[in-house]
Design an enzyme around this catalytic site. Structure first.
Site, PDB file in Angstrom:
ATOM      1  NE  ARG A  91      -4.024  -1.972  -5.001  1.00  0.00           N
ATOM      2  CZ  ARG A  91      -5.279  -0.971  -5.270  1.00  0.00           C
ATOM      3  NH1 ARG A  91      -4.815  -0.115  -5.609  1.00  0.00           N
ATOM      4  NH2 ARG A  91      -6.150  -1.840  -6.233  1.00  0.00           N
ATOM      5  CB  THR A 106      -5.764   8.078  -8.330  1.00  0.00           C
ATOM      6  OG1 THR A 106      -7.026   6.631  -7.811  1.00  0.00           O
ATOM      7  CG2 THR A 106      -4.480   7.149  -8.898  1.00  0.00           C
ATOM      8  CB  THR A 143      -5.402   5.866  -5.365  1.00  0.00           C
ATOM      9  OG1 THR A 143      -6.112   6.165  -5.167  1.00  0.00           O
ATOM     10  CG2 THR A 143      -4.514   4.283  -5.049  1.00  0.00           C
ATOM     11  CG  ASN A 181     -10.443   2.979  -4.843  1.00  0.00           C
ATOM     12  OD1 ASN A 181     -10.664   2.680  -5.946  1.00  0.00           O
ATOM     13  ND2 ASN A 181     -12.089   2.075  -4.468  1.00  0.00           N
ATOM     14  CG  ASP A 203      -9.727  -0.941  -6.577  1.00  0.00           C
ATOM     15  OD1 ASP A 203     -10.215  -0.812  -6.992  1.00  0.00           O
ATOM     16  OD2 ASP A 203      -8.528  -0.421  -6.688  1.00  0.00           O
ATOM     17  CB  SER A 263      -3.896  -1.009  -9.203  1.00  0.00           C
ATOM     18  OG  SER A 263      -4.294  -0.378  -9.374  1.00  0.00           O
ATOM     19  CB  SER A 264      -7.282  -0.059 -13.215  1.00  0.00           C
ATOM     20  OG  SER A 264      -7.711  -0.823 -13.306  1.00  0.00           O
ATOM     21  N   GLY A 295      -8.595   8.301 -12.332  1.00  0.00           N
ATOM     22  CA  GLY A 295      -9.664   7.594 -13.227  1.00  0.00           C
ATOM     23  C   GLY A 295      -9.796   5.760 -12.713  1.00  0.00           C
ATOM     24  N   GLY A 296      -9.469   5.221 -12.056  1.00  0.00           N
ATOM     25  CA  GLY A 296     -10.556   3.596 -12.175  1.00  0.00           C
ATOM     26  C   GLY A 296      -9.725   3.289 -12.864  1.00  0.00           C
TER      27      GLY A 296
HETATM   28  O1  DON Z   1      -6.163   1.144  -8.542  1.00  0.00           O
HETATM   29  C1  DON Z   1      -7.004   1.216  -9.209  1.00  0.00           C
HETATM   30  O2  DON Z   1      -7.156   0.914  -9.494  1.00  0.00           O
HETATM   31  C2  DON Z   1      -7.508   2.272  -7.939  1.00  0.00           C
HETATM   32  N1  DON Z   1      -8.528   2.174  -6.738  1.00  0.00           N
HETATM   33  C3  DON Z   1      -7.707   3.549  -9.123  1.00  0.00           C
HETATM   34  C4  DON Z   1      -8.783   4.171  -8.301  1.00  0.00           C
HETATM   35  C5  DON Z   1      -8.854   5.673  -9.171  1.00  0.00           C
HETATM   36  O3  DON Z   1      -8.001   6.485 -10.352  1.00  0.00           O
HETATM   37  C6  DON Z   1      -9.886   6.772  -9.074  1.00  0.00           C
HETATM   38  N2  DON Z   1      -9.659   7.719  -9.388  1.00  0.00           N
HETATM   39  N3  DON Z   1     -10.373   8.390 -10.306  1.00  0.00           N
END
Ligand code: DON
Length: 568
Positions: free
Chosen positions: A104, A377, A395, A397, A419, A448-449, A469-470
């Site tokens: 990360r 991501t 990712t 982000n 984040d 992070s997720s 997918g954040g």
């Molecule tokens: O680490 C995370 O949770 C986010 N930066 C992930 C971002 C992400 O999945 C974007 N995709 N749609």
């Protein structure tokens, strides 16, 4: 029972897909993704999956293929594939050993907790999402080298050569990609103060290459991971970043290290699920959610049925409320993991759940723990011919990260600083609320997720999966595992099935449009659930690999994107 259930799920999926055609289709056989005998790579681009497989065919293993696939994504999928971002790896070796690697991004040494606030203490819009201050110190090169050095068998030059060739020869732009270049063109111009290579003039079917990236990768192949953190590439990167006002220095790059972490492992029925530990919230939230739903008979309730959705959504709400308060970088904050994951605590969290009504988000806070001080991501899954399995989510982000493009090096820089929680209680880009545990501090990793996950069944490797997918990553992984395990879908069907998501705040269920029957939506609304079908036209883009009963591998490549499985 399973067969009856399968049939009813297939009927519902078919009816929904026929909705606009106005006629019924005949019921078909289970829809399988690509099936292969011994090895598979599933990723967001066909070229990246092919290069991963080519490395396996050369005698490499999953960790060699990881390096090649990840860099091939950086070439062909600049939206999320990267050198300027970071990620997480969860692995299971053929002897059953499991582990995780954290690469990360980190906050720069010169960062501080209020760096995105104005003089009145309000969040300055855009500062954490676009441009140079949004950039965290990248971890990707450190990550792929650390994994390959420990477990890989080929030499780095052999692994990277096909990627360098790909960057030189180029690849064909897909329709989705051309649309994105067009949509992002104006923001690229604003951030970079000029037109960049990826712009609105690129059309579907064009072949584009990236010779600056080929040169960067050649230097990395020659000089190793330090080329990126201490060598010519580091110097060029810092010079570029600082010319755009970044606070990242050579010291930041030279101090960066990827870290081995103990993953989160838990049981659900006869499955053992292993997922990413903090600084990702993925493993803890997935563990919490699955433990909260386990006492309910979801299989009997039915796939995407009213009762299943209620149970799943209510568990999600409670887990995300805990996430927002307790989770952050474990090197900086104490996380009460044992309590958060204990059955007693989780049973108690679901005590006020009722099938008669939605539990309002404002009546749910994080659970009380005594004594505690207080879109884009990309994911790929690889199984090699030796029986090693990996799940990797990486990712920048947001799509193209900070939109800052290092043109002489050939890659985009992340906007991962968003984040962090810029201000307690203030939602970030994904609408996630954070607290002190996820405040900014020099060298801290942002929460992070990302949820790269390995599933074992009765002790044997069973599934590798993950998704972008954040904030919706955790719930998409959760649903996909249940789609296979509880609802009897194939890997491909599990990936295809319409998804829903709840993250505590805002107090709503996001649903993929056209994926759910109107009657079901009305029923949910009458129980007090607010349904939002517009916020996320697509929830997650899951890529996974499943072991079939005869030992072969089935790939699930998400058709929401250009994702492709390749195997042998
Ligand atoms: O680490 C995370 O949770 C986010 N930066 C992930 C971002 C992400 O999945 C974007 N995709 N749609």
């Amino acid at each position: 029972m399973r067969i009856a259930l399968r049939l009813s799920v297939v009927i519902v999926l078919l009816l929904l897909s026929c909705k606009h055609e106005g006629k019924a289709k005949k019921i078909e056989e289970p829809q399988r993704g690509l099936v292969a005998e011994s090895a598979m790579v599933v990723s967001a681009r066909v070229e990246a999956s092919q290069i991963g497989i080519a490395i396996l065919k050369k005698g490499g293993n999953a960790f060699d293929a990881m390096m090649a696939t990840e860099m091939a994504l950086a070439v062909t999928y600049p939206y999320a594939g990267n050198l300027g971002g970071g990620g997480f790896l969860v692995y299971r070796l053929t002897d059953g050993t499991k582990g995780a690697l954290d690469y990360r991004e980190k906050a720069p040494l010169a960062s501080n907790r209020d760096m995105f606030l104005d003089e009145n203490g309000n969040v300055i819009k855009g500062k954490s999402t676009v441009g140079s201050l949004a950039v965290g110190v990248p971890g990707t090169i450190a990550g792929i080298f650390k994994a390959q050095e420990r477990f890989g068998v080929l030499d780095v030059k052999t692994i990277l050569q096909p990627v360098i060739d790909l960057a030189n020869k180029g690849y064909v732009v897909t329709g989705q990609q051309a649309n994105r270049f067009k949509n992002y063109d104006s923001i690229f111009r604003v951030v970079n103060k000029k037109e960049i290579y990826f712009n609105k003039n690129i059309k579907k079917g064009d072949r584009i290459n990236n010779s600056p990236l080929a040169e960067t990768l050649s230097r990395i192949a020659e000089n190793g991971r330090d080329e990126f953190y201490k060598g010519e590439t580091a110097n060029k990167l810092v010079e570029f970043l600082q010319s755009h006002g970044s606070i990242i220095t050579l010291e930041d790059l030279s101090k960066y290290e990827a870290k081995w972490r103990d993953p989160i492992t838990f049981q659900y029925d006869n499955l053992t699920i292993t997922s990413m530990s903090p600084p990702s919230s993925g493993g803890i939230c997935l563990n919490q959610i699955m433990t909260m739903v386990e006492p309910f008979d979801l299989g009997d309730f039915g796939h995407n049925s009213l009762k299943s959705i209620q149970v799943m959504v209510e568990a999600e709400k409670r887990a995300y409320a805990d996430r927002s308060f307790y989770l952050g970088d474990p090197d900086f904050v104490e996380i009460p993991s044992e309590t958060l994951l204990s059955e007693v605590y989780l049973e108690n969290r679901m005590k006020d759940f009722s099938f008669n009504r939605s539990t309002p988000a404002d009546s749910i806070s994080h659970g009380e723990i005594m004594g505690y001080e207080s879109e884009e991501t990309t994911h790929y899954s690889i199984v090699d011919q030796f029986g090693n399995a990996i799940a990797v989510t990486t990712t920048l982000n947001g799509g193209y990260g900070s939109k800052l493009y290092a043109d002489k090096l050939g890659f985009f820089l992340n906007n991962e600083m968003d984040d962090f929680s810029s201000k307690p209680g203030e939602p970030n880009y994904y609408g996630l609320i954070g607290a002190e545990a996820n405040s900014i501090a020099p060298e801290k990793r942002m929460l992070s997720s990302m949820t790269p996950t390995i599933v074992e069944k009765d002790g044997e490797f069973y599934m590798s999966l993950g998704t972008p997918g954040g904030s919706t990553i955790i719930t998409s992984v959760f649903q996909t595992i249940l789609n296979v395990h509880e609802f009897g879908l194939t890997m491909q069907e599990a990936v295809n099935a319409p998804r829903f998501h709840n993250q505590w705040l805002p107090d709503e269920i996001r649903m993929e449009p056209n994926g759910f029957a109107e009657k079901l939506i009305n029923q949910l609304e009458s129980l007090g659930y607010k349904i939002n079908q517009t916020r996320s036209p697509v929830i997650g883009k899951v890529d996974g690999i499943l072991i079939l009963e005869d030992g072969r591998l089935e790939g699930g490549a998400d058709r929401r994107g250009d994702d492709t499985a390749v195997g042998f």
